[in-house]
Scaffold this motif. Structure first.
Motif, mmCIF file in Angstrom:
data_model
loop_
_atom_site.group_PDB
_atom_site.id
_atom_site.type_symbol
_atom_site.label_atom_id
_atom_site.label_comp_id
_atom_site.label_asym_id
_atom_site.label_seq_id
_atom_site.Cartn_x
_atom_site.Cartn_y
_atom_site.Cartn_z
ATOM 1 N N VAL A 121 44.068 53.364 -23.379
ATOM 2 C CA VAL A 121 44.190 51.934 -23.692
ATOM 3 C C VAL A 121 43.672 51.652 -25.094
ATOM 4 N N GLY A 122 42.513 52.264 -25.423
ATOM 5 C CA GLY A 122 41.935 52.064 -26.751
ATOM 6 C C GLY A 122 42.842 52.585 -27.849
ATOM 7 N N ASN A 123 43.448 53.752 -27.618
ATOM 8 C CA ASN A 123 44.350 54.326 -28.614
ATOM 9 C C ASN A 123 45.585 53.459 -28.812
ATOM 10 N N GLU A 124 46.136 52.947 -27.689
ATOM 11 C CA GLU A 124 47.312 52.086 -27.780
ATOM 12 C C GLU A 124 46.988 50.804 -28.544
ATOM 13 N N ARG A 125 45.797 50.251 -28.284
ATOM 14 C CA ARG A 125 45.384 49.023 -28.966
ATOM 15 C C ARG A 125 45.212 49.279 -30.460
ATOM 16 N N GLU A 126 44.621 50.426 -30.796
ATOM 17 C CA GLU A 126 44.414 50.776 -32.200
ATOM 18 C C GLU A 126 45.747 50.984 -32.917
ATOM 19 N N ASN A 127 46.676 51.679 -32.268
ATOM 20 C CA ASN A 127 47.988 51.921 -32.875
ATOM 21 C C ASN A 127 48.756 50.616 -33.068
ATOM 22 N N LYS A 128 48.622 49.703 -32.085
ATOM 23 C CA LYS A 128 49.297 48.411 -32.197
ATOM 24 C C LYS A 128 48.745 47.615 -33.373
ATOM 25 N N GLY A 129 47.399 47.635 -33.523
ATOM 26 C CA GLY A 129 46.775 46.918 -34.632
ATOM 27 C C GLY A 129 47.181 47.484 -35.970
ATOM 28 N N ARG A 130 47.279 48.815 -36.049
ATOM 29 C CA ARG A 130 47.693 49.460 -37.291
ATOM 30 C C ARG A 130 49.124 49.072 -37.644
ATOM 31 N N LYS A 131 49.984 49.048 -36.625
ATOM 32 C CA LYS A 131 51.384 48.690 -36.829
ATOM 33 C C LYS A 131 51.504 47.262 -37.351
ATOM 34 N N GLU A 132 50.714 46.364 -36.770
ATOM 35 C CA GLU A 132 50.752 44.957 -37.201
ATOM 36 C C GLU A 132 50.313 44.820 -38.651
ATOM 37 N N ARG A 133 49.282 45.584 -39.051
ATOM 38 C CA ARG A 133 48.809 45.529 -40.438
ATOM 39 C C ARG A 133 49.862 46.074 -41.395
ATOM 40 N N GLU A 134 50.527 47.149 -40.985
ATOM 41 C CA GLU A 134 51.586 47.727 -41.824
ATOM 42 C C GLU A 134 52.724 46.731 -41.999
#
Length: 274
Positions: free
Chosen positions: A230-243
């Motif tokens: 869950v933490g990894n998915e949340r981190e990847n989602k946040g990174r995608k949004e920033r990109e």
């Protein structure tokens, strides 16, 4: 095996890895609270303090994460400088040894057990820069194969193919014992061929099964794995949004799509859809 009071098993297993312990050893904690920095967690399964100047840390890693290696190195360095942070001299450094048991494969080396030091890169110059950090990686995925790679006993600069030997090789017995995919029947057979440390480990395991503790432990590990995912998915989602946010700004400023893709890592089709 990682719990306090199981020093016999721990000492025997570490010896199979080439980590020899003399004198007193104490397992300080099997559930060390994680260090948190910028949302990252570092969690250890066992820490062993020895009377011979070795600080041994054992971690079992079940899920592959992008920053596992960086986290492990960070924690090893923290362990190394603890004496300085407590006001002691540099010569009070203990030797920090990490043993990372990974279910998956991630190193380029074909061997299942690899050891890293700070040494001269030329294999013919046996010069160690400092002997205070030693890191062992055991990759269970590589070990599970019937034919494995190990160092040539006659020439440690060579790697050879050899058959996994659960009958005569104590290190193989220990690793197979704590492999999740090893059946309980096979564990019993391994223990018959093993040393006193394995026999003690089997006794503890069967007591845990009888008391229902093994099922409880298994559920805890499943929950830990879920939370890590869950933490990894949340981190990847946040990174995608920033990109995407950066890409949209660059797009509005008239930057070429190819340049935006190079900067953000997004594909041209993703940039077009923004």
């Amino acid at each position: 095996m990682g719990e306090k009071g199981n020093e016999l098993q721990q000492k025997s297993f570490l010896k199979t890895l080439g980590i020899n312990i003399t004198g007193k050893m104490t397992t300080t904690n099997t559930q060390i609270n994680p260090d948190k920095e910028k949302g990252k967690e570092v969690r250890l399964d066992s820490r062993i303090i020895t009377g011979c100047g070795k600080d041994i840390n054992i971690e079992a890693q079940r899920i592959k994460t992008e920053d596992f290696l960086e986290r492990l190195i960070t924690y090893a360095c923290k362990r190394l400088i603890e004496p300085v942070s407590k006001g002691q001299n540099y010569n009070k450094f203990k030797k920090v040894i990490f043993v990372a048991i990974c279910v998956y494969s991630f190193l380029d080396s074909p061997k299942y057990h690899n050891v890293y030091y700070l040494k001269n890169s030329n294999i013919y110059i046996n010069e160690t820069l400092i002997d205070k950090i030693e890191i062992h990686f055991i990759e269970i995925e590589k070990f599970r194969k019937s034919v494995i790679y190990e160092e040539d006993p006659n020439d440690n600069t060579k790697i050879i193919k050899t058959r996994k030997d659960l009958k005569n090789n104590l290190k193989h017995q220990y690793i197979a014992f704590f492999d999740d995919e090893t059946s309980h029947e096979l564990r019993r057979e391994i223990v018959k061929m093993g040393d006193e440390g394995l026999k003690a480990s089997m006794k503890n395991l069967e007591l845990a099964i009888q008391n229902g503790l093994f099922d409880e432990y298994f559920l805890i590990k499943l929950e830990e794995a879920h939370q890590e995912n869950v933490g990894n998915e949340r981190e990847n989602k946040g990174r995608k949004e920033r990109e995407e946010e950066i890409a949209l700004k660059l797009k509005n400023d008239g930057f070429p799509y190819e340049k935006i893709a190079e900067i953000t890592g997004l594909s041209l089709s993703e940039i077009e859809e923004l």
